[in-house]
Design a protein around this motif. Structure first.
Motif, PDB file in Angstrom:
ATOM      1  N   THR A   1     -11.454  -8.207  25.255  1.00 42.73           N
ATOM      2  CA  THR A   1     -10.454  -9.206  24.891  1.00 42.73           C
ATOM      3  C   THR A   1      -9.099  -8.557  24.628  1.00 42.73           C
ATOM      4  OG1 THR A   1     -11.176  -9.147  22.583  1.00 42.73           O
ATOM      5  CG2 THR A   1     -12.105 -10.869  23.983  1.00 42.73           C
ATOM      6  N   TRP A   2      -9.094  -7.356  24.030  1.00 37.30           N
ATOM      7  CA  TRP A   2      -7.838  -6.648  23.812  1.00 37.30           C
ATOM      8  C   TRP A   2      -7.203  -6.298  25.151  1.00 37.30           C
ATOM      9  CZ3 TRP A   2      -6.661  -1.583  25.256  1.00 37.30           C
ATOM     10  CH2 TRP A   2      -5.439  -1.122  24.810  1.00 37.30           C
TER      11      TRP A   2
ATOM     12  N   LEU B   1     -18.489  -4.408  20.244  1.00 40.61           N
ATOM     13  CA  LEU B   1     -17.390  -3.493  20.518  1.00 40.61           C
ATOM     14  C   LEU B   1     -16.863  -3.664  21.940  1.00 40.61           C
ATOM     15  CD1 LEU B   1     -15.672  -1.189  19.411  1.00 40.61           C
ATOM     16  CD2 LEU B   1     -17.397   0.385  20.295  1.00 40.61           C
ATOM     17  N   ALA B   2     -17.763  -3.817  22.894  1.00 45.25           N
ATOM     18  CA  ALA B   2     -17.349  -4.036  24.284  1.00 45.25           C
ATOM     19  C   ALA B   2     -16.565  -5.341  24.409  1.00 45.25           C
ATOM     20  CB  ALA B   2     -18.568  -4.060  25.197  1.00 45.25           C
ATOM     21  N   TRP B   3     -17.000  -6.381  23.712  1.00 45.32           N
ATOM     22  CA  TRP B   3     -16.289  -7.661  23.754  1.00 45.32           C
ATOM     23  C   TRP B   3     -14.888  -7.528  23.147  1.00 45.32           C
ATOM     24  CZ3 TRP B   3     -16.051 -11.942  26.220  1.00 45.32           C
ATOM     25  CH2 TRP B   3     -15.315 -13.003  25.706  1.00 45.32           C
TER      26      TRP B   3
ATOM     27  N   ILE C   1      -3.022  -7.116  29.388  1.00 47.38           N
ATOM     28  CA  ILE C   1      -2.682  -7.458  30.772  1.00 47.38           C
ATOM     29  C   ILE C   1      -1.828  -8.722  30.821  1.00 47.38           C
ATOM     30  CG2 ILE C   1      -3.674  -8.258  32.963  1.00 47.38           C
ATOM     31  CD1 ILE C   1      -5.969  -6.275  32.462  1.00 47.38           C
ATOM     32  N   GLN C   2      -2.147  -9.723  30.018  1.00 45.07           N
ATOM     33  CA  GLN C   2      -1.347 -10.952  29.985  1.00 45.07           C
ATOM     34  C   GLN C   2       0.082 -10.663  29.529  1.00 45.07           C
ATOM     35  OE1 GLN C   2      -3.635 -13.485  27.416  1.00 45.07           O
ATOM     36  NE2 GLN C   2      -4.609 -14.558  29.121  1.00 45.07           N
ATOM     37  N   THR C   3       0.215  -9.862  28.503  1.00 44.79           N
ATOM     38  CA  THR C   3       1.544  -9.523  28.003  1.00 44.79           C
ATOM     39  C   THR C   3       2.328  -8.733  29.039  1.00 44.79           C
ATOM     40  OG1 THR C   3       0.673  -9.483  25.758  1.00 44.79           O
ATOM     41  CG2 THR C   3       2.782  -8.397  26.122  1.00 44.79           C
TER      42      THR C   3
END
Length: 76
Positions: free
Chosen positions: A20-21, A14-16, A26-28
């Motif tokens: 990643t989400w 869940l933390a992973w 942040i990239q978007t």
């Protein structure tokens, strides 16, 4: 013992997934911010439009859209 191991593995998964989400968000966000900055810079350099004039036009368009929505929902 196995229940605690399963809980630990589930928490790590869940933390992973959340991590990643968050990275994708942040990239978007950065990509969108850089695109907007490039457009504003282009408008400023090519057409001489300063950011305050651009912001005033954006507000004017927003007001026009709001007036249109209000007139649609509240016919006279």
């Amino acid at each position: 013992m196995p229940t605690e191991l399963i809980t630990l593995i589930a928490a790590l998964v869940l933390a992973w997934l959340v991590f990643t989400w968050l990275i994708r968000v942040i990239q978007t966000t950065l990509s969108t911010a850089l695109s907007v900055a490039a457009i504003v810079l282009l408008l400023q350099l090519v057409f001489g439009i300063d950011p305050t004039a651009l912001w005033q036009e954006i507000q004017r368009v927003g007001d026009l859209l709001l007036d249109g929505v209000e007139s649609f929902w509240r016919p006279e």
